[in-house]
Write a protein that holds these residues in place. Structure first.
Motif: not given
Ligand SMILES: [Zn+2]
Length: 284
Positions: A106, A129, A132
């Protein structure tokens, strides 16, 4: 039955039914491919042998024969469709922080405005990045900081990982979506996501810095916080001067189990998280 209906039945419907009854169902990917893999196809390129196709799609020629039962290796034609199976890699952190990668990560700043609740990132930062889990932990601590200091300068978030992880600039780690750099809270504050100020005993904004460190200490998935000796010592003095904090947090500073002082983190701290539970290929 009028003649029109008769023509419809005998010329179109019946042949269609007969045809459907004899066409074998397409071989499903679950039948062809072993568990944990999925079916893909590729076209033979001009002049390619079966060995060359196998090498290109990273399987063995024997595998290709197994997955394409009617295949004649000596009669391959350019453009011919060949099926093969690839491993299904679950999203998450792969390997170690210093030798790993990231799948299905994510982005901390998906709308690209270089900010979120309680934090900013520099416009030049592209490695935003992470798993999550990492993203949610960082956002949670930034939001918590903002609640405690509604008017305080935002947290400056530096590098996390590249979209697919792997080596990142001068960093030794930051490869698998479990690392984040966060600028120290100083007076005056660091500017808009850049780490342009080293923390000293004099400029460290201890209440704010403690609020951020405390949030990560309270997270059982925080593995380490790398920071400078100066900042660690200043935080220890701060905690020991508050009886409530002292009883709860002093052990972190004594055991140094999570807080890892070093000589590299003068402008920012570095937080590393444990492997997420569903990242089976992650190494702590
Ligand atoms: Zn770092």
């Amino acid at each position: 039955m009028n003649s029109y209906k008769r023509i419809l039945i005998f010329r179109f419907l019946l042949p269609a039914i007969v045809l459907l009854a004899f066409v074998p169902p397409a071989q499903s990917s679950t039948k062809v491919c072993p568990k944990g893999t999925k079916l893909k196809t590729t076209n033979v390129r001009r002049g390619e042998t079966l060995e060359a196709v196998a090498k290109r799609v990273q399987v063995t020629p024997e595998d290709l024969k197994k997955w394409n039962r009617r295949l004649r290796p000596d009669k391959l034609k350019a453009g011919q469709n060949i099926r093969y199976c690839v491993e299904v890699i679950q999203p998450g952190s792969i390997g170690a922080c210093h030798k790993g990668s990231l799948v299905g990560g994510r982005n901390l700043d998906p709308d690209g405005d270089h900010q979120g609740i309680g934090f900013v990132t520099a416009p030049s930062r592209k490695a935003l990045w992470a798993t999550k889990e990492t993203i949610s932990y960082v956002k949670k601590c930034a939001a918590e900081y903002r609640r405690k200091f509604p008017k305080g300068a935002p947290m400056n978030i530096g590098d996390l990982s590249k979209k697919n992880g792997g080596p990142l600039g001068n960093h030794l780690s930051h490869q698998s979506g479990r690392d984040v750099d966060i600028g120290y809270m100083t007076n005056p504050p660091q500017s808009r996501g850049y780490f342009n100020r080293n923390a000293t005993r004099d400029n460290l904004d201890l209440p704010k810095q403690w609020a951020i460190v405390q949030c990560f200490l309270d997270n059982p998935d925080t593995m380490y916080i790398f920071l400078s000796h100066t900042v660690k010592d200043a935080l220890l003095v701060y905690v020991n001067s508050h009886p409530k904090l002292k009883s709860k947090y002093s052990k972190y500073f004594r055991r140094l189990s999570i807080l890892r002082p070093d000589n590299e983190h003068h402008s920012h701290m570095h937080v590393r998280f444990k492997c997420p539970k569903d990242s089976k290929k992650c190494k702590n």
